[in-house]
Design a protein around this motif. Structure first.
Motif: not given
Length: 167
Positions: A80, A83-84, A160, A163, A165
Motif C-alpha cells: 500500500q 502504491d502511495q 490497515l 485505500t 481510489t
C-alpha cells in the motif's frame, strides 16, 4: 611422517593420525555441533533474539521473528505504501515496523518461560509466554506462537488504512 607427490610435482606430508581416528573425531565434532546448534524450538531464545534486534533497531532481523499474521499485515501495508509513492520506490515490509513504547534504556538481564508447558512438545498454533527481566528490575512479557515448527513473536496489529481510489 611419510610424504606423497601430488600432481604438479609438489610433495604433501601425510598426517600421522590414522584415517579411522580422523573419521571418529569428525563424527564426534558433528554430533556436538548438532547438539549445540540452532534451537528454533525454544521460545526463550526467540524472545532474546527479538529483544536484541529491537535494541539494535534492526527491523530486518525483527521481521522474520514475527508471527505470520504480522508479516502478512506488514507485507500488505508495504504494498500500500509503495502504491502511495507512485511506485517510485518499493517499500519493504520490515520498513513498516514501528516499535513504540520500548524504553531505550531497557537492558535485558534475563528471560524465562512463564508457565509449566514444555515448549519442545508444543504443536503449531500453541502459545508460550516469555518474561523479559531488565537490569533495573523491570519486566515485560512477550507472547509467542508456534508456526511451522518455530516460535514467532506476536505483536499488536494496527488496522490497515483503507485505500481510496479516484477515477
Amino acid at each position: 611422517m611419510s610424504s606423497t607427490t601430488c600432481p604438479g610435482g609438489h610433495s604433501r606430508q601425510r598426517s600421522p593420525i590414522p584415517a579411522v581416528l580422523r573419521t571418529a573425531a569428525l563424527i564426534c565434532w558433528a554430533a556436538l555441533a548438532g547438539a549445540c546448534g540452532d534451537r528454533s524450538g525454544d521460545p526463550v531464545r526467540t524472545a532474546q533474539a527479538f529483544t536484541a534486534a529491537i535494541q539494535r533497531g534492526d527491523m530486518n532481523a525483527v521481521y522474520p521473528l514475527l508471527e505470520r499474521a504480522a508479516t502478512e499485515r506488514l507485507t500488505a501495508a508495504a504494498a500500500q505504501a509503495s502504491d502511495q509513492v507512485g511506485g517510485r520506490r518499493r517499500i519493504e515490509p520490515a520498513e513498516m515496523l514501528q516499535i513504540v513504547d520500548v524504553d531505550p534504556n531497557f537492558e535485558l538481564a534475563g528471560a524465562e518461560l512463564v508457565g509449566d508447558a514444555d515448549p519442545s512438545e508444543a504443536k503449531d498454533g500453541e502459545l508460550a509466554q516469555v518474561r523479559l527481566l531488565g537490569s533495573q528490575q523491570e519486566s515485560h512479557t512477550l507472547t509467542l506462537v508456534r508456526e511451522d515448527g518455530a516460535w514467532r513473536v506476536r505483536i499488536p496489529l494496527p488496522p490497515l488504512t483503507p485505500t481510496t481510489t479516484t477515477p
